[in-house]
Scaffold this motif. Structure first.
Motif, PDB file in Angstrom:
ATOM      1  N   ASN A   1       0.854  -1.176   0.000  1.00  0.00           N
ATOM      2  CA  ASN A   1       0.000   0.000   0.000  1.00  0.00           C
ATOM      3  C   ASN A   1       0.891   1.227   0.000  1.00  0.00           C
ATOM      4  N   ASP A   5       0.316   9.679   9.819  1.00  0.00           N
ATOM      5  CA  ASP A   5      -0.575   8.726   9.149  1.00  0.00           C
ATOM      6  C   ASP A   5      -0.144   7.283   9.408  1.00  0.00           C
ATOM      7  N   GLU A  63      -0.773   6.306  13.045  1.00  0.00           N
ATOM      8  CA  GLU A  63      -2.201   6.054  13.254  1.00  0.00           C
ATOM      9  C   GLU A  63      -2.605   4.673  12.715  1.00  0.00           C
ATOM     10  N   GLU A  64      -2.133   4.319  11.532  1.00  0.00           N
ATOM     11  CA  GLU A  64      -2.457   3.015  10.950  1.00  0.00           C
ATOM     12  C   GLU A  64      -1.927   1.872  11.816  1.00  0.00           C
ATOM     13  N   ILE A  65      -0.741   2.044  12.373  1.00  0.00           N
ATOM     14  CA  ILE A  65      -0.163   1.025  13.253  1.00  0.00           C
ATOM     15  C   ILE A  65      -0.974   0.946  14.545  1.00  0.00           C
ATOM     16  N   GLN A  66      -1.320   2.104  15.127  1.00  0.00           N
ATOM     17  CA  GLN A  66      -2.108   2.116  16.360  1.00  0.00           C
ATOM     18  C   GLN A  66      -3.483   1.479  16.172  1.00  0.00           C
ATOM     19  N   LEU A  67      -4.065   1.655  14.994  1.00  0.00           N
ATOM     20  CA  LEU A  67      -5.379   1.083  14.705  1.00  0.00           C
ATOM     21  C   LEU A  67      -5.297  -0.396  14.333  1.00  0.00           C
ATOM     22  N   GLY A  68      -4.080  -0.922  14.225  1.00  0.00           N
ATOM     23  CA  GLY A  68      -3.905  -2.332  13.904  1.00  0.00           C
ATOM     24  C   GLY A  68      -4.042  -2.656  12.427  1.00  0.00           C
ATOM     25  N   ARG A  69      -4.067  -1.657  11.582  1.00  0.00           N
ATOM     26  CA  ARG A  69      -4.199  -1.894  10.147  1.00  0.00           C
ATOM     27  C   ARG A  69      -2.869  -2.308   9.514  1.00  0.00           C
ATOM     28  N   PHE A  70      -1.768  -1.825  10.092  1.00  0.00           N
ATOM     29  CA  PHE A  70      -0.435  -2.167   9.609  1.00  0.00           C
ATOM     30  C   PHE A  70       0.426  -2.573  10.793  1.00  0.00           C
ATOM     31  N   ASP A  71       1.415  -3.394  10.521  1.00  0.00           N
ATOM     32  CA  ASP A  71       2.424  -3.708  11.526  1.00  0.00           C
ATOM     33  C   ASP A  71       3.725  -2.977  11.236  1.00  0.00           C
ATOM     34  N   SER A 125       4.950  -1.863  14.686  1.00  0.00           N
ATOM     35  CA  SER A 125       4.175  -2.178  15.889  1.00  0.00           C
ATOM     36  C   SER A 125       5.067  -2.972  16.842  1.00  0.00           C
TER      37      SER A 125
END
Length: 181
Positions: A12, A29, A32-40, A170
């Motif tokens: 991505n 950005d 935030e994606e790591i915190q939301l669990g969308r990316f490691d 993460s």
């Protein structure tokens, strides 16, 4: 991942343009994606080559789309809010020019050459817009820029080149001791 290869089959990617805040916005950005669990794992990279731009382009990039103020005007306002004086800005600018010129010819140890696809030679190997030698007396003689009370042309590098890369991961991805936090 591609089976049996260890290679990624899809990445991505997103291109951002937020003037001087682009790098910070990109890091935010990815965090935030790591915190939301969308990316490691996230990789934030950037390249800025203002030294190869026309003055009109530079002016457009250095103007806030929110209030149509130049970066110089915004810096001037912030410096005054923080209680900074013209003399302090002049001294800091002078020290910055001295440091930039000290390392001007030793750029290979400080910067990785940038190659564009299909190019045999590097496109960028050093900061092409590095500062010229200015004396403190010459800096003090400069008039403030339009719309400014204390900021002059010596207080900021108009043409700067830069490149950066930050890897963010993460906690689950970190399998080695973290030295810095």
């Amino acid at each position: 991942r591609m089976p049996g290869t260890g290679q990624l089959s899809r990445i991505n990617a997103l291109t951002l343009e937020a003037a001087c805040a682009t790098g910070l916005v990109a890091v935010e950005d990815v965090v935030e994606e790591i915190q939301l669990g969308r990316f490691d794992l996230g990789l934030v990279m950037g390249l800025d080559m203002l030294s190869r731009r026309f003055d009109g382009e530079v002016q457009a990039v250095l103007t806030s789309p929110e209030n149509n103020k130049t970066m110089a005007e915004l810096a001037d306002k912030k410096a005054r809010e923080l209680g900074m004086t013209r003399d302090e800005l002049d001294e800091y600018a002078y020290q910055s020019y001295q440091l930039a010129n000290l390392h001007k010819d030793n750029h290979t140890s400080r910067m990785v050459s940038i190659y564009l696809p299909g190019a045999n030679d590097p496109t960028l190997t050093y900061d092409e817009g590095s500062a010229r030698a200015l004396s403190l007396a010459a800096i003090k003689k400069l008039s403030p820029l339009p719309g400014c009370e204390i900021v002059t042309a010596a207080h900021a590098c108009k043409y700067g080149d830069a490149a950066a890369c930050v890897a963010l991961a993460s906690a689950a991805m970190i399998t080695f001791p973290v030295v810095l936090k």
